[in-house]
Design a protein around this motif. Structure first.
Motif: not given
Length: 194
Positions: A115-126
């Motif tokens: 969720r933090a990655l998505i909020m940071g406009a990055q692709a998620q890991e899992w």
């Protein structure tokens, strides 16, 4: 039987906040809401995020020892729905430590990290985060999609297709109970286990 949490009042406060917010979270998912309701919901999420920020500053991650299993899950829910990148990144770091010490489950960390990655406009890991769009449920972008199921398996998550099917089943039951038309008209983040 799990031991009594060190701070039962904090546990109760975390759990109560999640219970009170759960209705508006499910309402946003089940059917469209008007602008006034969205503002009210965001106010609740903002208040809960501010509360969680104070808890994290004072206690670190509220893990099983401090607030019990239910309180820990409630803290995770509040962090997941805070949708404040700064708070989520700090919470991920603290939750990572708690997981390493056996004080919180690893699945909470990977969901919150995504969720933090998505909020940071990055692709998620899992691959745990989705969006509900007018055309249906879509997984948010994933880093190296070919390796997704292997990464998921390494942390005990089911294959991505299995998780998507379970999420769609959960949403169908939820929507059918609230809106027999089953229409989807909200664009919002959604997690597998929230």
């Amino acid at each position: 039987m799990s031991p009594q949490p060190q701070l039962p009042l904090l546990a109760r406060d975390l759990i109560t906040r999640v219970q009170e917010a759960a209705e508006h979270w499910s309402c946003r998912i089940r059917h469209g809401v008007d602008v006034v309701e969205i503002g009210q919901f965001r106010h609740v999420d903002h208040a809960n995020a501010s509360f969680l920020q104070l808890v994290l500053a004072e206690h670190g991650w509220p893990g099983h020892r401090l607030v019990g299993v239910d309180g820990c899950r409630a803290a995770w829910c509040l962090a997941l729905h805070a949708d404040r990148f700064d708070l989520q990144r700090a919470a991920v770091r603290l939750l990572h430590r708690a997981v390493a010490e056996g004080d919180a489950p690893g699945w909470q960390e990977v969901h919150l990290q995504d969720r933090a990655l998505i909020m940071g406009a990055q692709a998620q890991e899992w691959g745990t985060q989705y969006r509900i769009t007018p055309t249906g449920v879509q997984r948010c972008s994933v880093r190296e999609p070919a390796g997704l199921d292997a990464r998921r398996a390494s942390v005990g998550l089911p294959p991505a297709a299995t998780a998507m099917a379970a999420l769609l089943d959960r949403l169908a039951v939820s929507r059918q109970a609230a809106d027999p038309t089953g229409e989807v008209d909200a664009l919002l983040p959604l997690a597998e286990a929230a």
